[in-house]
Design a protein around this motif. Structure first.
Motif, PDB file in Angstrom:
ATOM      1  N   LEU A  46     -30.229  31.590   3.719  1.00  0.00           N
ATOM      2  CA  LEU A  46     -31.274  31.656   4.746  1.00  0.00           C
ATOM      3  C   LEU A  46     -31.139  32.859   5.659  1.00  0.00           C
ATOM      4  CD1 LEU A  46     -31.567  27.885   5.778  1.00  0.00           C
ATOM      5  CD2 LEU A  46     -33.221  29.251   4.484  1.00  0.00           C
ATOM      6  N   THR A  47     -30.050  33.597   5.561  1.00  0.00           N
ATOM      7  CA  THR A  47     -29.901  34.774   6.425  1.00  0.00           C
ATOM      8  C   THR A  47     -30.896  35.873   6.052  1.00  0.00           C
ATOM      9  OG1 THR A  47     -28.173  35.603   4.932  1.00  0.00           O
ATOM     10  CG2 THR A  47     -27.474  34.342   6.874  1.00  0.00           C
ATOM     11  N   HIS A  48     -31.352  35.913   4.813  1.00  0.00           N
ATOM     12  CA  HIS A  48     -32.345  36.894   4.359  1.00  0.00           C
ATOM     13  C   HIS A  48     -33.435  36.162   3.572  1.00  0.00           C
ATOM     14  CE1 HIS A  48     -29.733  40.213   5.518  1.00  0.00           C
ATOM     15  NE2 HIS A  48     -28.727  39.581   4.923  1.00  0.00           N
ATOM     16  N   ASN A  49     -34.675  36.312   4.044  1.00  0.00           N
ATOM     17  CA  ASN A  49     -35.828  35.766   3.312  1.00  0.00           C
ATOM     18  C   ASN A  49     -36.438  36.903   2.505  1.00  0.00           C
ATOM     19  OD1 ASN A  49     -38.438  34.757   2.520  1.00  0.00           O
ATOM     20  ND2 ASN A  49     -38.248  33.200   4.123  1.00  0.00           N
ATOM     21  N   ARG A  50     -36.149  36.930   1.232  1.00  0.00           N
ATOM     22  CA  ARG A  50     -36.590  38.022   0.396  1.00  0.00           C
ATOM     23  C   ARG A  50     -38.113  38.096   0.295  1.00  0.00           C
ATOM     24  NH1 ARG A  50     -32.381  41.123   0.844  1.00  0.00           N
ATOM     25  NH2 ARG A  50     -30.433  40.101   0.153  1.00  0.00           N
ATOM     26  N   GLN A  51     -38.781  36.971   0.354  1.00  0.00           N
ATOM     27  CA  GLN A  51     -40.235  36.965   0.282  1.00  0.00           C
ATOM     28  C   GLN A  51     -40.848  37.660   1.495  1.00  0.00           C
ATOM     29  OE1 GLN A  51     -41.824  33.074  -0.359  1.00  0.00           O
ATOM     30  NE2 GLN A  51     -43.879  33.796  -0.840  1.00  0.00           N
ATOM     31  N   VAL A  52     -40.265  37.414   2.670  1.00  0.00           N
ATOM     32  CA  VAL A  52     -40.734  38.083   3.886  1.00  0.00           C
ATOM     33  C   VAL A  52     -40.471  39.578   3.795  1.00  0.00           C
ATOM     34  CG1 VAL A  52     -40.388  38.283   6.378  1.00  0.00           C
ATOM     35  CG2 VAL A  52     -40.490  36.017   5.303  1.00  0.00           C
TER      36      VAL A  52
ATOM     37  N   GLU B 240     -26.268  27.363   1.472  1.00  0.00           N
ATOM     38  CA  GLU B 240     -27.683  27.366   1.849  1.00  0.00           C
ATOM     39  C   GLU B 240     -27.917  28.184   3.120  1.00  0.00           C
ATOM     40  OE1 GLU B 240     -29.135  23.400   2.076  1.00  0.00           O
ATOM     41  OE2 GLU B 240     -28.621  22.903  -0.005  1.00  0.00           O
ATOM     42  N   LEU B 241     -26.986  28.103   4.082  1.00  0.00           N
ATOM     43  CA  LEU B 241     -27.120  28.904   5.305  1.00  0.00           C
ATOM     44  C   LEU B 241     -27.010  30.397   5.006  1.00  0.00           C
ATOM     45  CD1 LEU B 241     -25.047  26.800   7.868  1.00  0.00           C
ATOM     46  CD2 LEU B 241     -27.512  27.162   7.849  1.00  0.00           C
ATOM     47  N   GLN B 242     -26.140  30.748   4.058  1.00  0.00           N
ATOM     48  CA  GLN B 242     -26.014  32.145   3.677  1.00  0.00           C
ATOM     49  C   GLN B 242     -27.300  32.653   3.031  1.00  0.00           C
ATOM     50  OE1 GLN B 242     -23.623  34.182   4.412  1.00  0.00           O
ATOM     51  NE2 GLN B 242     -24.584  35.927   3.311  1.00  0.00           N
TER      52      GLN B 242
ATOM     53  N   ARG C  24     -32.597  26.044   8.716  1.00  0.00           N
ATOM     54  CA  ARG C  24     -31.304  26.457   9.247  1.00  0.00           C
ATOM     55  C   ARG C  24     -30.829  25.491  10.327  1.00  0.00           C
ATOM     56  NH1 ARG C  24     -32.850  30.862  10.813  1.00  0.00           N
ATOM     57  NH2 ARG C  24     -32.477  32.048   8.905  1.00  0.00           N
ATOM     58  N   ALA C  25     -31.735  25.091  11.207  1.00  0.00           N
ATOM     59  CA  ALA C  25     -31.359  24.155  12.275  1.00  0.00           C
ATOM     60  C   ALA C  25     -30.947  22.805  11.689  1.00  0.00           C
ATOM     61  CB  ALA C  25     -32.517  23.993  13.248  1.00  0.00           C
ATOM     62  N   GLN C  26     -31.687  22.343  10.667  1.00  0.00           N
ATOM     63  CA  GLN C  26     -31.347  21.064  10.044  1.00  0.00           C
ATOM     64  C   GLN C  26     -29.976  21.135   9.360  1.00  0.00           C
ATOM     65  OE1 GLN C  26     -34.698  20.412   7.473  1.00  0.00           O
ATOM     66  NE2 GLN C  26     -35.924  19.404   9.076  1.00  0.00           N
ATOM     67  N   LEU C  27     -29.698  22.255   8.658  1.00  0.00           N
ATOM     68  CA  LEU C  27     -28.398  22.399   8.000  1.00  0.00           C
ATOM     69  C   LEU C  27     -27.259  22.478   9.012  1.00  0.00           C
ATOM     70  CD1 LEU C  27     -29.321  24.920   5.154  1.00  0.00           C
ATOM     71  CD2 LEU C  27     -28.826  22.483   4.906  1.00  0.00           C
ATOM     72  N   GLN C  28     -27.497  23.200  10.094  1.00  0.00           N
ATOM     73  CA  GLN C  28     -26.450  23.285  11.119  1.00  0.00           C
ATOM     74  C   GLN C  28     -26.198  21.930  11.773  1.00  0.00           C
ATOM     75  OE1 GLN C  28     -27.873  26.373  13.700  1.00  0.00           O
ATOM     76  NE2 GLN C  28     -27.134  28.048  12.378  1.00  0.00           N
ATOM     77  N   ASP C  29     -27.259  21.163  11.985  1.00  0.00           N
ATOM     78  CA  ASP C  29     -27.071  19.815  12.529  1.00  0.00           C
ATOM     79  C   ASP C  29     -26.299  18.942  11.551  1.00  0.00           C
ATOM     80  OD1 ASP C  29     -28.446  20.556  14.786  1.00  0.00           O
ATOM     81  OD2 ASP C  29     -30.361  19.703  14.146  1.00  0.00           O
TER      82      ASP C  29
END
Length: 426
Positions: free
Chosen positions: A331-337, A327-329, A224-229
């Motif tokens: 990453l808002t929910h990690n289904r595996q977690v 991709e950011l959307q 997420r940080a890399q995409l935002q950068d």
């Protein structure tokens, strides 16, 4: 001749003395017979009046493999026939086991009770003198099979048969009790070990799951940080590109106004000026050089500049921005977690847990009755003896008569010597 004569006289004197000795003993034959009879009577009195002692024994041999198969098939306790026999033999030899049998069956030892001794002292004396363990000689290699036994020597007023058979049965029962206790201890220890394994597996699973969740969340945070950068850098790049375009348009507008180009034109058209065309004219211009921007005309350039100035976002001009937003959307929910955290029965995901539970269930349901366990084969049961081993009457009588005769002869010889002593004095 003079030297030989004394020797002949001495030999004759010795012969006379020996003959006289036999004659003297013969004269005292009544004394010899009387002493012999007296000693014989004493020996006979001892032989017939002494308390007779008897001897019985019981011999044990290893049980068959089939007798211990049920115990060995439990998988938690293994006992070979030779080991079982040695354990029963050790119980027979144990002082503590014998004393326990003595305390539980004091009626069998009632004849041994003495007024000045305690029960333990009475048993100590009897145990030391009466019992004897029977075992094969380890130096002999021709023993057909292993065995162990116990032999008891006892007076007539003691029930030795019941004592030996009872002691053997007591040793077998005591060893069965020890095996039952050992079996329960081994089963409980294995259950405790399985519980520890399952607890350790659960703790390891919890730690592994937490570590996996933390790793996944950390990877999401990094992504997420890399995409935002990247998104920020792209927007800055698009803004700089728009500013550069506006600057180019401003410059082109000034040039177009200076040249009086209001509408889009070409370099060749600009050079010819205004012409009156007769009929329809189709003009074709081939130029391999880029046409300067101001040929677009001031009107078109101003319209583009105004549009750029009014633009609030450049995101639509870059497809990568839409992809980053997607991709950011995600990453808002990690289904595996979420799936890991929503697991209800986490034991299903533990490795080897089913095997451990199966083993624990088998151990808890294991019921083995040692009361029917045959540890040894009683090869020889103690039976009532036909005759006592002591005293041996015939041997005692024979020894008494022999000793009486010897004593009578000794007394007769002593009397003969004492009687001849005055005759030998000068």
């Amino acid at each position: 001749m003079n030297a030989i004569s004394p020797a002949i006289q001495q030999a004759s004197s010795d012969e006379i003395d020996l003959a006289a000795l036999f004659h003297s003993l013969w004269e005292q034959k009544r004394l010899v017979v009387l002493v012999t009879l007296l000693v014989g009577l004493v020996a006979a009195a001892y032989a017939f009046l002494a308390t007779p002692e008897y001897q019985v024994q019981s011999v044990l041999r290893p049980a068959g493999l089939k007798d211990l198969d049920a115990l060995n098939r439990t998988g938690v306790y293994e006992l070979k026939p030779e080991q079982a026999m040695r354990r029963v033999g050790a119980a027979l030899e144990s002082y503590d086991s014998r004393l326990e049998f003595f305390r539980a069956n004091q009626g069998l030892f009632e004849a041994l009770r003495q007024p000045n001794r305690s029960l333990e002292q009475t048993f100590e004396s009897f145990n030391r003198e009466a019992f004897k363990m029977l075992q094969p000689d380890p130096k002999k290699t021709d023993n057909l099979s292993a065995y162990v036994g116990i032999q008891l020597t006892y007076p007539a007023d003691v029930n030795g048969v019941a004592l030996v058979n009872g002691l053997v049965e007591h040793a077998i029962q005591a060893e069965r009790g020890r095996i039952a206790a050992d079996l329960q201890t081994v089963i409980q220890n294995r259950l405790n070990q399985l519980d520890l394994k399952m607890a350790a597996a659960r703790a390891n699973y919890e730690a592994s799951k937490e570590a996996r969740v933390a790793k996944l969340l950390e990877a999401d945070s990094l992504k997420r940080a890399q995409l935002q950068d990247e998104l920020k850098a792209l927007r800055q790049q698009l803004k700089a590109r728009r500013d550069n375009r506006i600057a180019q348009l401003d410059e082109a507008i000034r040039i177009a106004k200076a040249l009086g180009i209001g509408k889009p034109t070409t370099p060749s058209a600009l050079g010819e000026g205004e012409r009156v065309a007769q009929g329809s004219v189709i003009r074709t211009e081939v130029n391999n050089q880029q046409v300067p921007l101001y040929f677009m005309g001031s009107e078109a350039l101003e319209a583009e500049r105004n549009a750029l100035l009014q633009r609030r976002s450049d995101d639509f001009t870059e497809p990568r921005i839409a992809q980053i937003a997607k991709e950011l959307q995600l990453l808002t929910h990690n289904r595996q977690v979420e799936v890991l955290k929503q697991r209800e029965n986490e034991d299903l995901f533990l490795k080897d847990l089913a095997t451990w539970r199966e083993e624990a269930t088998r151990l808890r349901s294991l019921q083995f009755d040692v009361a029917d366990l045959k540890l040894v084969t009683i090869d020889q049961v103690a039976v009532e003896p036909l005759r006592p081993i002591r005293p041996k009457k015939a041997l005692i009588l024979a020894l008494g008569l022999v000793l009486g005769g010897v004593l009578g002869l000794f007394i007769a010889l002593l009397r003969n010597i004492l009687r001849r002593k005055p005759d030998l004095l000068p």
